[in-house]
Design a protein around this motif. Sequence first.
Motif, PDB file in Angstrom:
ATOM      1  N   GLU A  74       0.733  -1.286  -0.172  1.00 35.59           N
ATOM      2  CA  GLU A  74      -0.062  -0.295   0.153  1.00 35.59           C
ATOM      3  C   GLU A  74       0.954   1.101   0.076  1.00 35.59           C
ATOM      4  O   GLU A  74       0.010   2.303  -0.168  1.00 35.59           O
ATOM      5  CB  GLU A  74      -0.863   0.420   1.133  1.00 35.59           C
ATOM      6  N   GLN A  75       2.083   0.979   0.450  1.00 36.47           N
ATOM      7  CA  GLN A  75       2.716   2.764   0.936  1.00 36.47           C
ATOM      8  C   GLN A  75       3.725   2.757  -0.800  1.00 36.47           C
ATOM      9  O   GLN A  75       3.832   3.754  -1.021  1.00 36.47           O
ATOM     10  CB  GLN A  75       3.876   2.205   1.571  1.00 36.47           C
ATOM     11  N   ALA A  76       3.349   1.992  -1.663  1.00 35.70           N
ATOM     12  CA  ALA A  76       4.205   1.481  -2.657  1.00 35.70           C
ATOM     13  C   ALA A  76       3.749   3.203  -3.979  1.00 35.70           C
ATOM     14  O   ALA A  76       2.394   3.353  -3.672  1.00 35.70           O
ATOM     15  CB  ALA A  76       3.801   1.198  -4.078  1.00 35.70           C
ATOM     16  N   THR A  77       4.403   3.624  -3.783  1.00 37.85           N
ATOM     17  CA  THR A  77       4.118   5.062  -4.819  1.00 37.85           C
ATOM     18  C   THR A  77       4.943   5.335  -6.327  1.00 37.85           C
ATOM     19  O   THR A  77       3.847   6.230  -7.402  1.00 37.85           O
ATOM     20  CB  THR A  77       4.876   6.678  -4.116  1.00 37.85           C
ATOM     21  N   THR A  78       5.849   4.572  -6.342  1.00 42.01           N
ATOM     22  CA  THR A  78       6.259   4.496  -7.597  1.00 42.01           C
ATOM     23  C   THR A  78       6.420   3.217  -9.059  1.00 42.01           C
ATOM     24  O   THR A  78       6.335   3.406 -10.425  1.00 42.01           O
ATOM     25  CB  THR A  78       7.915   4.580  -8.248  1.00 42.01           C
ATOM     26  N   SER A  79       6.375   2.718  -8.276  1.00 41.80           N
ATOM     27  CA  SER A  79       6.887   1.164  -8.982  1.00 41.80           C
ATOM     28  C   SER A  79       6.751  -0.371  -8.045  1.00 41.80           C
ATOM     29  O   SER A  79       7.061  -0.484  -6.210  1.00 41.80           O
ATOM     30  CB  SER A  79       7.676   0.950  -9.833  1.00 41.80           C
ATOM     31  N   ILE A  80       5.543  -1.266  -8.590  1.00 39.27           N
ATOM     32  CA  ILE A  80       5.898  -2.640  -7.655  1.00 39.27           C
ATOM     33  C   ILE A  80       6.306  -3.850  -8.298  1.00 39.27           C
ATOM     34  O   ILE A  80       6.070  -3.827  -9.627  1.00 39.27           O
ATOM     35  CB  ILE A  80       4.453  -3.340  -6.765  1.00 39.27           C
ATOM     36  N   ASP A  81       7.010  -5.185  -8.641  1.00 38.32           N
ATOM     37  CA  ASP A  81       7.623  -5.938  -8.947  1.00 38.32           C
ATOM     38  C   ASP A  81       7.456  -7.896  -7.656  1.00 38.32           C
ATOM     39  O   ASP A  81       8.171  -6.868  -6.667  1.00 38.32           O
ATOM     40  CB  ASP A  81       9.488  -5.955  -9.931  1.00 38.32           C
ATOM     41  N   ALA A  97      -3.778  -4.325  -8.187  1.00 37.63           N
ATOM     42  CA  ALA A  97      -4.646  -4.372  -8.732  1.00 37.63           C
ATOM     43  C   ALA A  97      -4.759  -3.170  -8.649  1.00 37.63           C
ATOM     44  O   ALA A  97      -4.597  -2.108 -10.420  1.00 37.63           O
ATOM     45  CB  ALA A  97      -5.869  -4.965  -8.978  1.00 37.63           C
ATOM     46  N   GLN A  98      -5.333  -3.040  -7.596  1.00 40.46           N
ATOM     47  CA  GLN A  98      -5.349  -1.171  -7.072  1.00 40.46           C
ATOM     48  C   GLN A  98      -3.964   0.163  -7.537  1.00 40.46           C
ATOM     49  O   GLN A  98      -4.461   1.153  -8.452  1.00 40.46           O
ATOM     50  CB  GLN A  98      -6.493  -0.492  -6.118  1.00 40.46           C
ATOM     51  N   LYS A  99      -3.440  -0.603  -7.463  1.00 39.71           N
ATOM     52  CA  LYS A  99      -1.935   0.511  -7.870  1.00 39.71           C
ATOM     53  C   LYS A  99      -1.568   0.607  -8.880  1.00 39.71           C
ATOM     54  O   LYS A  99      -1.713   1.263  -9.569  1.00 39.71           O
ATOM     55  CB  LYS A  99      -0.807  -0.604  -6.859  1.00 39.71           C
ATOM     56  N   HIS A 100      -1.904  -0.550  -9.569  1.00 43.64           N
ATOM     57  CA  HIS A 100      -1.758  -0.833 -11.504  1.00 43.64           C
ATOM     58  C   HIS A 100      -2.396   0.040 -11.733  1.00 43.64           C
ATOM     59  O   HIS A 100      -2.510   1.161 -12.392  1.00 43.64           O
ATOM     60  CB  HIS A 100      -2.009  -1.934 -11.576  1.00 43.64           C
ATOM     61  N   GLN A 101      -4.387   0.204 -11.080  1.00 50.11           N
ATOM     62  CA  GLN A 101      -4.793   1.290 -12.050  1.00 50.11           C
ATOM     63  C   GLN A 101      -4.736   2.491 -11.821  1.00 50.11           C
ATOM     64  O   GLN A 101      -5.319   3.765 -11.925  1.00 50.11           O
ATOM     65  CB  GLN A 101      -6.148   0.527 -12.070  1.00 50.11           C
ATOM     66  N   ALA A 102      -4.200   2.600 -10.607  1.00 54.17           N
ATOM     67  CA  ALA A 102      -3.911   4.591 -10.441  1.00 54.17           C
ATOM     68  C   ALA A 102      -2.868   4.481 -10.714  1.00 54.17           C
ATOM     69  O   ALA A 102      -1.801   5.788 -11.078  1.00 54.17           O
ATOM     70  CB  ALA A 102      -4.046   4.126  -8.826  1.00 54.17           C
ATOM     71  N   GLY A 103      -1.991   4.089 -11.723  1.00 54.58           N
ATOM     72  CA  GLY A 103      -1.275   4.558 -12.171  1.00 54.58           C
ATOM     73  C   GLY A 103       0.318   3.779 -12.548  1.00 54.58           C
ATOM     74  O   GLY A 103       1.122   4.401 -12.510  1.00 54.58           O
ATOM     75  N   ILE A 104       0.434   3.471 -11.219  1.00 61.79           N
ATOM     76  CA  ILE A 104       1.631   3.015 -10.942  1.00 61.79           C
ATOM     77  C   ILE A 104       1.467   0.999 -11.462  1.00 61.79           C
ATOM     78  O   ILE A 104       1.850   0.472 -11.352  1.00 61.79           O
ATOM     79  CB  ILE A 104       1.599   2.371  -9.072  1.00 61.79           C
ATOM     80  N   PRO A 105       2.966   1.813 -12.276  1.00 63.32           N
ATOM     81  CA  PRO A 105       3.264   0.366 -12.852  1.00 63.32           C
ATOM     82  C   PRO A 105       3.254  -1.093 -11.415  1.00 63.32           C
ATOM     83  O   PRO A 105       4.640  -1.087 -10.716  1.00 63.32           O
ATOM     84  CB  PRO A 105       4.718   0.486 -13.537  1.00 63.32           C
ATOM     85  N   VAL A 106       2.642  -2.045 -11.907  1.00 61.01           N
ATOM     86  CA  VAL A 106       3.048  -3.083 -11.091  1.00 61.01           C
ATOM     87  C   VAL A 106       3.826  -4.629 -12.769  1.00 61.01           C
ATOM     88  O   VAL A 106       2.760  -4.458 -13.277  1.00 61.01           O
ATOM     89  CB  VAL A 106       1.923  -3.410 -10.449  1.00 61.01           C
ATOM     90  N   ARG A 107       4.744  -5.125 -11.838  1.00 60.35           N
ATOM     91  CA  ARG A 107       4.112  -6.242 -12.182  1.00 60.35           C
ATOM     92  C   ARG A 107       4.633  -7.698 -12.234  1.00 60.35           C
ATOM     93  O   ARG A 107       5.471  -7.164 -10.630  1.00 60.35           O
ATOM     94  CB  ARG A 107       5.997  -6.153 -13.550  1.00 60.35           C
ATOM     95  N   VAL A 108       4.673  -8.967 -12.668  1.00 60.31           N
ATOM     96  CA  VAL A 108       3.979  -9.940 -11.902  1.00 60.31           C
ATOM     97  C   VAL A 108       4.668 -11.394 -12.266  1.00 60.31           C
ATOM     98  O   VAL A 108       4.256 -11.231 -13.490  1.00 60.31           O
ATOM     99  CB  VAL A 108       2.970 -10.446 -11.699  1.00 60.31           C
TER     100      VAL A 108
END
Length: 479
Positions: A74-81, A97-108
């Motif tokens: 939840e603290q992420a502001t720029t990216s999550i891998d 999913a919410q972070k990705h939809q908020a514009g924070i790049p998420v890759r899994v």
Amino acid sequence: MKPGVIAFLLGLLTACQAPLAQILPVAGGGSTRWDVNAPLQVAFNHNPDQRFTDGLGRDREGDDLEGRLLASLEQATTSIDVAVQEIQLPRLATVLAQKHQAGIPVRVILENQYRQPWSQRLSTPMSDRDRQRLENYRQLADRNGDSQLSPAEIATGDAVVILERAGVPILDDTADGSKGSGLMHHKFAIIDRQWVVTGSANWTASDFFGDPGRLASRGNANHLLWFRSPAIAATFQTEFDLMWGDGPGNLPDSLFGRAKPSRSPQSVRVGQTRVLVQFSPSSLRLPWEQSTNGTIARYLTQAQQQVDLALFVFSEQAIADVLEARSQQGTQIRLLIDPGFAYRPYSELLDAFGLSLADRDCRVEPNNRPWATPLKTAGVPRLAPGDTLHHKFAVIDRQRVLTGSHNWSAAANENNDETFLVIEDATLAARFSAEFERLYASAFLGIPPALQRRVNEANRRCGSRLETAPSRDSAEPED
């Protein structure tokens, strides 16, 4: 179904809209909040000093691995891998999913066996083990408890479906054009290129807090580590980027398993703590001493007073030989192995007992060497039915911790995508020692009668007809 279960599942979507600090239980159930900004922290899901409410509304003893991981994401502001063998928990998938939809790049990145949504596999033939696994998933998703899954329940309860519908890019270890590495067995997340969360736990109910259908289950014994360190994050980022390549594009440049180039261990300082990071698999062209298992052996050789080991899998003969040598030199060795693995013919626990167990074809592993002086401080922990000892750690001289996703086997060393860490920190070592002492206090030590009967029967059946078997790591239980 219990009211607490229904309440949680009905509130799944709406709850995640609130600030996380308001919806997650405070770690330990007290007033002290989990400090996600500390440079190095560890949490154990069986910690007897803490309590939490799990994802099904059940009161549990232990650290809240899911809640603390959610707070970090939840603290992420720029990216999550994320590179983890399996994601099952819908709350974790929802935050990603919410972070990705908020514009924070998420890759899994996932292991290929768990890339397909579980809800699409319900009608296919499967093993009893896989059927039980899917039953756990179904119970998490069945919000109204009617034993039927509606499209809405699948949309909010199948973690991979949640990620796919949000457009989160996902890869597995077939992205390099192969059938997959041995296992994509990593268990880490990189957040904002500043934090790394890793350890022994997959992102599942079974690894965090227990099987949904088994009230007695406390979850497989596991831990997670938090590092706040751009240097550590950069080391993990390099490993992630090798596997990711160009992502879900058209270039065959993802690298998994043995296709990866050789990567030397990296030594990084986190505050006052020295951390060594090594990734598997190791190239077969390199000397074994330079592999991850070779690194494990080297650190064990340096032990002077005490080595405590809590391992899911232990089948590497050369490491067992090092431990025997240390024992003969007066180092105290205490060894716990998961009961589901401990008594198999290729388990090094049998060597520590001074035993050799031929398989049904009268074969023993190459270079098998039972200890001349059997170890009396070795055995298996007592766990709730269905739970496993899923740790992969050793504590050396109460100063140094060896841990990660890497099981102590040739399969992990030569085939799997794995993480291995050496952490030089007496305070952290004390936390792992406390976990070991908890497991050891009620453990069954020594040779159980059933095992001795198996050995005697094999000796009568095989006589002098023993043969050397090929490596048996392919028969290890899936992690």
